[in-house]
Design an enzyme around this catalytic site. Structure first.
Site, PDB file in Angstrom:
ATOM      1  N   LYS A 164       0.937  -1.330  -0.107  1.00 20.80           N
ATOM      2  CA  LYS A 164      -0.235  -0.045   0.109  1.00 20.80           C
ATOM      3  C   LYS A 164       0.815   1.296  -0.045  1.00 20.80           C
ATOM      4  CE  LYS A 164      -4.072  -1.732   2.467  1.00 20.80           C
ATOM      5  NZ  LYS A 164      -5.019  -1.365   1.360  1.00 20.80           N
ATOM      6  N   ARG A 190     -10.476 -11.315   1.609  1.00 17.09           N
ATOM      7  CA  ARG A 190     -11.457 -12.334   1.213  1.00 17.09           C
ATOM      8  C   ARG A 190     -10.624 -13.698   1.037  1.00 17.09           C
ATOM      9  NH1 ARG A 190     -11.676  -9.274  -4.596  1.00 17.09           N
ATOM     10  NH2 ARG A 190     -11.558  -7.330  -2.876  1.00 17.09           N
TER      11      ARG A 190
HETATM   12  N1  BES Z   1      -8.335  -3.691   4.222  1.00 16.98           N
HETATM   13  C1  BES Z   1      -8.101  -3.217   2.768  1.00 16.98           C
HETATM   14  C2  BES Z   1      -9.500  -2.315   2.503  1.00 16.98           C
HETATM   15  C3  BES Z   1      -9.562  -0.905   3.013  1.00 16.98           C
HETATM   16  C4  BES Z   1      -8.880   0.132   2.377  1.00 16.98           C
HETATM   17  C5  BES Z   1     -10.477  -0.516   3.882  1.00 16.98           C
HETATM   18  C6  BES Z   1      -8.859   1.130   2.821  1.00 16.98           C
HETATM   19  C7  BES Z   1     -10.502   0.590   4.439  1.00 16.98           C
HETATM   20  C8  BES Z   1      -9.573   1.541   3.945  1.00 16.98           C
HETATM   21  C9  BES Z   1      -8.434  -4.428   2.102  1.00 16.98           C
HETATM   22  O1  BES Z   1      -7.524  -5.659   2.240  1.00 16.98           O
HETATM   23  C10 BES Z   1      -7.810  -4.200   0.572  1.00 16.98           C
HETATM   24  O2  BES Z   1      -6.743  -3.642   0.541  1.00 16.98           O
HETATM   25  N2  BES Z   1      -8.668  -3.945  -0.513  1.00 16.98           N
HETATM   26  C11 BES Z   1      -8.164  -3.443  -1.647  1.00 16.98           C
HETATM   27  C12 BES Z   1      -8.701  -4.556  -2.898  1.00 16.98           C
HETATM   28  C13 BES Z   1      -8.193  -4.321  -4.155  1.00 16.98           C
HETATM   29  C14 BES Z   1      -6.676  -5.062  -4.219  1.00 16.98           C
HETATM   30  C15 BES Z   1      -8.939  -5.297  -5.061  1.00 16.98           C
HETATM   31  C16 BES Z   1      -8.872  -2.248  -1.849  1.00 16.98           C
HETATM   32  O3  BES Z   1      -9.668  -1.739  -1.659  1.00 16.98           O
HETATM   33  O4  BES Z   1      -7.994  -1.448  -2.502  1.00 16.98           O
HETATM   34 MN    MN Z   2      -5.549  -5.224   1.736  1.00 19.74          MN
END
Ligand code: BES
Ligand code: MN
Ligand code: ZN
Length: 501
Positions: free
Chosen positions: A282, A356
């Site tokens: 990230k 997931r």
């Molecule tokens: N935990 C995150 C989702 C999230 C991001 C929640 C920011 C709250 C604030 C999750 O694990 C994630 O990283 N999801 C990705 C999915 C994508 C790679 C398809 C996302 O939402 O960018």
């Molecule tokens: Mn994630």
């Protein structure tokens, strides 16, 4: 610690309390209790209002020491807005501001005539429930990591909800109890979620589960370690955990409130104790907030505590896959293919779509309990914040009546959700050229394609999914966990038990 609540009937003029709390509407209209005080004290409140000391806007407060002809030591006036505009949100704001004022005033104890306020479409038990839960919510603090916390010297310790007529008390006790239990459950969820990620590890969550079970005879807890998960073939979950030094855990809690023949409701909460994204790292900005990626897990803890506190006659299973997602040398790579416990082969195209993966195996594991319903709760997609902002949870499911019951529980608990569709056209976005399917959906509607991914692991269970990415915590100046969706879940379980009606 915390506030003790009770409920009583009585005339405001005769209450010997450190503080009594009454509402005042806009345009100098008094609530019933305020009018009684005003009359006994030669119009002292009316005079204040004419002078312009309080407009009566929602949440304004005015503390009056030594009010005339009143036995209480203080009177707190709280603005309630226009009477006909008094809805749930206004009511919660009124209670929140009153609680904050009382906590600062040094009164320690209060008798509040707030449940009497006429909230549009809500009966007295609801107002008692909401006032209790809201007060707990307003007074929550997380000071465990402060050397010198600035807590008030005499915080609010006792709150008595007042109704003027004795016969109105009927039916308020269960509501009070549900409000208390929900408040306690939400506070536990917030504590776990706010705990920093170097402390709140998968092992820490497993220990917290054991602590919960020790304190609550109706709750039991155990957890599986890496070896046991390997034996079960949970390679989707284990793939997430490869890049960290923190061992993974699968935590299983059970609350037994009903006959053992009664099939349980299962709650499955995403417990990523820190989500760096893994190799699909990230960006740095706000990455600290990814300690909140276990808020789904925290809400499962909170809901189980609430069930036990309220002694709800239901059976509930809580399943928490707990892992840390880090980019170590053994970490899973984009392109890796793993076999899930259900036997499906998944191509991991983005290691940041880890929630997931762990929920997939946790859902398969949950099938062994033959649950009547299963609800997973997860901070799953940033896309959910784009879709619904920070107000409503995203909700998807494979059973219309379950979705309807969850939506209704959310409205009752002021913890609302909103349904998003599932469908083959979205599901097809998950296709992979190499494995059965991929862990991300190409294109848009990321919240829905994540839901479709999970649906593939719900099997024949009646299943629903709450995406709480936007609702579980606040950013910015008031950064912190919200405790949501503990109120929704608790109300849903209480409704299933036909408990307060
Ligand atoms: N935990 C995150 C989702 C999230 C991001 C929640 C920011 C709250 C604030 C999750 O694990 C994630 O990283 N999801 C990705 C999915 C994508 C790679 C398809 C996302 O939402 O960018
Ligand atoms: Mn994630
Ligand atoms: Zn995540």
């Amino acid at each position: 610690m915390g506030v003790e609540y009770s409920i009583k009937s009585g005339d405001p003029v005769r209450q010997r309390a450190a503080c009594i709390v009454v509402g005042v509407f806009e345009r100098r209209r008094l609530s019933t209790a305020a009018a009684a005080l005003d009359k006994a004290g030669n119009g002292f409140i009316s005079k204040l209002l004419r002078r312009g000391d309080l407009e009566g806007k929602v949440g304004q407060t005015l503390m009056l020491p030594d009010a005339p002809s009143v036995r209480a030591e203080r009177v707190l006036l709280v603005g309630c807005g226009r009477e006909r505009d008094l809805d749930e949100r206004a009511f919660r704001k009124i209670v929140t501001k009153a609680a904050a004022a009382l906590d600062q005033a040094g009164a320690g104890e209060a008798a509040a005539y707030l449940p009497e306020l006429p909230v549009r479409g809500r009966d007295l038990p609801w107002r008692v429930y909401a006032a209790t839960e809201t007060t707990d919510n307003a007074l929550y603090r997380f000071t465990q990591f402060k050397s010198n916390p600035d807590t008030p010297r005499r915080p609010l310790r006792q709150m008595t909800w007042m109704v003027s007529r004795r016969r109105d008390l009927h039916g308020c006790e269960p509501a009070l109890e549900l409000g208390r239990a929900t408040g306690a459950g939400a506070a536990l969820a917030r504590d776990l979620a706010n705990t920093p990620p170097n402390v709140c590890t998968p092992d820490h969550l497993a220990e917290e589960a054991e602590r919960l079970a020790e304190r609550h005879p109706a709750i039991t807890a155990r957890s599986l370690d890496r070896r046991e998960m390997e034996e079960l073939g949970m390679h989707a979950l284990l793939a997430v955990s490869r890049g960290t030094e923190q061992p993974p855990r699968l935590i299983v809690m059970e609350y037994r409130g009903a006959d053992s023949k009664e099939p349980p409701a299962a709650l499955v909460g995403k417990g990523v104790t820190f989500d760096s994204g893994g190799i699909s790292l990230k960006p740095a900005a706000s990455m600290d907030e990814m300690k909140y990626d276990m808020c789904g897990a925290a809400s499962v803890f909170g809901a189980l505590l609430a069930c036990s506190e309220a002694r709800l006659p239901v059976n509930v299973i809580g399943v928490v896959p707990a892992v840390e997602n880090m980019p170590g040398g053994r970490a899973t790579r984009p392109g890796d293919i793993v076999t899930t416990m259900a036997g499906k082969k998944v191509e991991i195209l983005n290691t940041d779509a880890e929630g997931r993966m762990i929920l997939a195996d946790a859902l398969t594991y949950t099938e062994r309990f033959n649950p009547a319903v299963v609800i997973d709760i997860a901070t799953l997609t940033g896309a959910c914040i784009v879709a619904l902002g920070h107000h409503r949870h995203g909700l998807m499911g494979n059973q219309p009546s379950l979705v309807r019951d969850l939506l209704q529980a959310g409205r009752q608990a002021c913890d609302p959700a909103w349904e998003l569709p599932l469908g083959d056209e979205y599901d097809e976005q998950l296709k992979s050229p190499f494995a059965d399917f991929a862990n991300i959906g190409g294109g848009s509607a990321g919240t829905i394609t994540a839901g479709c991914f999970l649906q593939r692991f719900a099997g024949k269970m009646r299943w629903a999914h709450l995406d709480i990415a936007g609702t579980a915590w606040k950013s910015g100046e008031q950064k912190g966990a919200t405790g949501r969706p503990v109120p929704l879940l608790t109300r849903f379980l209480a409704n299933r038990a036909k408990w307060d009606k």
